[in-house]
Scaffold this motif. Structure first.
Motif, PDB file in Angstrom:
ATOM      1  N   TYR A  21       1.121   3.396  11.420  1.00  0.00           N
ATOM      2  CA  TYR A  21       0.025   3.521  10.452  1.00  0.00           C
ATOM      3  C   TYR A  21      -1.227   4.093  11.120  1.00  0.00           C
ATOM      4  CZ  TYR A  21       2.618   0.974   6.884  1.00  0.00           C
ATOM      5  OH  TYR A  21       3.546   0.605   5.951  1.00  0.00           O
ATOM      6  N   ARG A  22      -1.521   3.634  12.314  1.00  0.00           N
ATOM      7  CA  ARG A  22      -2.729   4.121  13.004  1.00  0.00           C
ATOM      8  C   ARG A  22      -2.606   5.610  13.367  1.00  0.00           C
ATOM      9  NH1 ARG A  22      -5.609  -0.379  13.546  1.00  0.00           N
ATOM     10  NH2 ARG A  22      -4.512  -2.323  13.818  1.00  0.00           N
ATOM     11  N   ILE A  23      -1.413   6.031  13.717  1.00  0.00           N
ATOM     12  CA  ILE A  23      -1.205   7.451  14.020  1.00  0.00           C
ATOM     13  C   ILE A  23      -1.496   8.302  12.780  1.00  0.00           C
ATOM     14  CG2 ILE A  23       0.516   9.218  14.580  1.00  0.00           C
ATOM     15  CD1 ILE A  23       1.955   7.032  16.293  1.00  0.00           C
ATOM     16  N   LYS A  59      -7.837   8.443   2.098  1.00  0.00           N
ATOM     17  CA  LYS A  59      -6.458   8.296   2.598  1.00  0.00           C
ATOM     18  C   LYS A  59      -6.396   7.232   3.690  1.00  0.00           C
ATOM     19  CE  LYS A  59      -4.739  12.157   0.598  1.00  0.00           C
ATOM     20  NZ  LYS A  59      -3.854  12.149  -0.521  1.00  0.00           N
ATOM     21  N   VAL A  60      -7.384   7.252   4.590  1.00  0.00           N
ATOM     22  CA  VAL A  60      -7.431   6.263   5.673  1.00  0.00           C
ATOM     23  C   VAL A  60      -7.616   4.865   5.095  1.00  0.00           C
ATOM     24  CG1 VAL A  60      -8.756   5.497   7.684  1.00  0.00           C
ATOM     25  CG2 VAL A  60      -8.209   7.933   7.406  1.00  0.00           C
ATOM     26  N   LYS A  61      -8.501   4.732   4.111  1.00  0.00           N
ATOM     27  CA  LYS A  61      -8.734   3.425   3.467  1.00  0.00           C
ATOM     28  C   LYS A  61      -7.458   2.916   2.801  1.00  0.00           C
ATOM     29  CE  LYS A  61     -13.572   3.436   2.053  1.00  0.00           C
ATOM     30  NZ  LYS A  61     -14.447   3.540   0.868  1.00  0.00           N
ATOM     31  N   ARG A  71      -2.745  -0.759   2.769  1.00  0.00           N
ATOM     32  CA  ARG A  71      -1.306  -0.988   2.820  1.00  0.00           C
ATOM     33  C   ARG A  71      -0.946  -1.847   4.024  1.00  0.00           C
ATOM     34  NH1 ARG A  71       0.870   5.092   1.665  1.00  0.00           N
ATOM     35  NH2 ARG A  71       2.744   4.397   2.741  1.00  0.00           N
ATOM     36  N   MET A  72      -1.598  -1.611   5.142  1.00  0.00           N
ATOM     37  CA  MET A  72      -1.340  -2.432   6.332  1.00  0.00           C
ATOM     38  C   MET A  72      -1.687  -3.891   6.065  1.00  0.00           C
ATOM     39  SD  MET A  72      -2.706  -0.035   9.472  1.00  0.00           S
ATOM     40  CE  MET A  72      -2.431  -1.285  10.719  1.00  0.00           C
ATOM     41  N   LYS A  73      -2.840  -4.102   5.467  1.00  0.00           N
ATOM     42  CA  LYS A  73      -3.267  -5.486   5.158  1.00  0.00           C
ATOM     43  C   LYS A  73      -2.273  -6.169   4.232  1.00  0.00           C
ATOM     44  CE  LYS A  73      -8.139  -6.198   5.617  1.00  0.00           C
ATOM     45  NZ  LYS A  73      -9.420  -6.334   4.920  1.00  0.00           N
ATOM     46  N   LYS A  74      -1.861  -5.442   3.194  1.00  0.00           N
ATOM     47  CA  LYS A  74      -0.925  -5.992   2.202  1.00  0.00           C
ATOM     48  C   LYS A  74       0.394  -6.400   2.877  1.00  0.00           C
ATOM     49  CE  LYS A  74       1.255  -4.846  -2.190  1.00  0.00           C
ATOM     50  NZ  LYS A  74       1.455  -3.814  -3.209  1.00  0.00           N
TER      51      LYS A  74
END
Length: 187
Positions: free
Chosen positions: A156-158, A174-176, A181-184
């Motif tokens: 995800y970070r990439i 897009k970054v937000k 999605r990562m948090k979810k």
């Protein structure tokens, strides 16, 4: 490159000795993968692909995950425009082989990360979207039960970095979205 040429010449000698009955000299899949890796270091993806094609046609020895990953690495290291797209074609081939029951071939997170990083770093127009599409595909594969394809926080970070560096319109959103999605997912 001299080292890659020497490695391939040695491989061919091993094949010849094996064909003459010296079974101790028969090359292993590691032998072939090592030569592919040498061509990758020489930035000669075409020669790496030639060896891969020979293996795919063989009825005695078959390419595995490491072999395909070495070919992906060859494309990425070449730095030629469009080479990351070719690396992704090899990755898709790996996915298809695995999904069709080939147990020797299964893309791993480091394989995906290599292609994602290459898209993030190549600077080609549309490369951030290609990285995003690959991440989306990884998520779908995870949802279909392919746990080894589940993207981790690094993936995800990439992709977030790819969007940020692209400066394409709407990259901040897009970054937000990716961060959400990562948090979810609890990543």
């Amino acid at each position: 490159d001299d080292a890659a040429q020497t490695a391939e010449a040695l491989l061919r000698r091993m094949e010849a000795m094996c064909a003459k009955g010296n079974k101790k000299m028969c090359p292993t899949i590691q032998s072939y993968t090592s030569v592919i890796s040498a061509w990758a270091k020489s930035k000669e993806p075409g020669k790496a692909v030639t060896i891969l094609h020979r293996l795919e046609q063989s009825d005695k020895i078959h390419p595995d995950t490491a072999t395909y990953t070495a070919v992906i690495d060859a494309f990425i290291k070449s730095g030629v425009e469009g080479s990351v797209d070719k690396a992704e074609v090899v990755l898709k081939r790996m996915e298809a082989l695995h999904q069709n029951g080939n147990t020797l071939v299964q893309p791993s997170i480091p394989t995906y990360q290599a292609v994602l990083n290459a898209y993030a770093a190549c600077g080609e127009i549309g490369s951030a979207l290609k990285a995003q599409n690959l991440l989306d595909r990884m998520e779908k594969l995870r949802d279909y039960g392919y746990a080894k394809c589940a993207p981790d926080d690094v993936c995800y970070r990439i992709v977030m970095r790819a969007w940020h560096e692209s400066k394409e319109q709407g990259f901040g959103e897009k970054v937000k979205t990716l961060h959400g999605r990562m948090k979810k997912l609890g990543i």
